[in-house]
Design an enzyme around this catalytic site. Structure first.
Site, PDB file in Angstrom:
ATOM      1  N   HIS A  36       0.847  -1.190   0.000  1.00  0.00           N
ATOM      2  CA  HIS A  36       0.000   0.000   0.000  1.00  0.00           C
ATOM      3  C   HIS A  36       0.883   1.241   0.000  1.00  0.00           C
ATOM      4  O   HIS A  36       2.016   1.218   0.485  1.00  0.00           O
ATOM      5  CB  HIS A  36      -0.897   0.018   1.240  1.00  0.00           C
TER       6      HIS A  36
ATOM      7  N   GLU B  32       0.882   3.865   1.829  1.00  0.00           N
ATOM      8  CA  GLU B  32       1.343   4.286   3.155  1.00  0.00           C
ATOM      9  C   GLU B  32       2.534   3.460   3.625  1.00  0.00           C
ATOM     10  O   GLU B  32       3.505   4.013   4.153  1.00  0.00           O
ATOM     11  CB  GLU B  32       0.209   4.141   4.188  1.00  0.00           C
TER      12      GLU B  32
ATOM     13  N   CYS C 133      -6.261   1.857   5.857  1.00  0.00           N
ATOM     14  CA  CYS C 133      -6.873   0.590   6.242  1.00  0.00           C
ATOM     15  C   CYS C 133      -6.318   0.157   7.616  1.00  0.00           C
ATOM     16  O   CYS C 133      -5.437   0.825   8.168  1.00  0.00           O
ATOM     17  CB  CYS C 133      -6.556  -0.460   5.183  1.00  0.00           C
TER      18      CYS C 133
ATOM     19  N   CYS D 240      -2.404  -0.179   7.484  1.00  0.00           N
ATOM     20  CA  CYS D 240      -1.688   1.084   7.343  1.00  0.00           C
ATOM     21  C   CYS D 240      -1.875   1.986   8.565  1.00  0.00           C
ATOM     22  O   CYS D 240      -0.950   2.705   8.947  1.00  0.00           O
ATOM     23  CB  CYS D 240      -2.124   1.784   6.066  1.00  0.00           C
TER      24      CYS D 240
END
Length: 183
Positions: free
Chosen positions: A76, A78, A106, A109
């Site tokens: 991801h 992040e 999420c 993250c």
């Protein structure tokens, strides 16, 4: 038959990149940089989420989703930005840093932001189903945590929601699927 994901089979992003003024390094400036990363994600046939980490008035890390291209569920924006920032600073503690991300983080993250000791997280689009910094849950408000991260919501929200909605609408048209959260 669906086109392969991560293969560049996606239509190029119709949204232009932003060119924020270097004179005002505020939340809009850094979120504009994250937005540009999200456009790069779209152009790489990834969910258009971008992240930037700022230390003072400098962007020290930038990343976008690479889940499909790396075939890695942890890739991801992040996570990739946090890893890059820790390498840049030579420390895993990012207390003096701010993470800017185009969609609410999420669970993974959000946890990484707390574990990295980020001072602040700023996000644009809320995610009421999977967001863990105020959407589905507010993990940053758990009183027993040894680090509490400040959260700012809604910076460039309309633009980032529009980008996500357009991406998933296009995906549904091409592949017959998509994420209904962004309808």
């Amino acid at each position: 038959m669906k086109p392969p994901t991560g293969s560049g089979a996606m239509t190029p992003c119709p949204f232009p990149k932003r060119h924020p003024s270097e004179l005002r390094r505020d939340d809009d400036y850094f979120m504009s940089l994250a937005y540009n990363q999200a456009i790069d994600a779209w152009n790489g046939d990834e969910v258009p989420i971008g992240a930037v980490i700022a230390h003072g008035d400098a962007a020290i890390a930038a990343a976008h989703n690479r889940v499909e291209s790396l075939k890695d569920p942890t890739a991801h924006a992040e996570i990739l930005a946090i890893t890059s920032a820790t390498e840049k600073l030579g420390d895993w503690r990012l207390n003096e840093c701010t993470l800017y991300v185009t969609k609410e983080p999420c669970p993974m993250c959000s946890g990484a932001a707390i574990m990295a000791r980020l001072g602040r997280v700023v996000y644009a689009a809320p995610d009421p189903k999977m967001g863990f910094l105020g959407g589905a849950l507010s993990v940053h408000e758990v009183p027993t945590l040894n680090h509490l991260v400040q959260v700012t919501r809604g910076v460039m929200e309309a633009d980032c929601v529009k980008l996500l909605q357009a991406f998933f609408q296009m995906k549904r048209q091409k592949e017959g699927g998509g994420d209904p959260r962004w309808n």
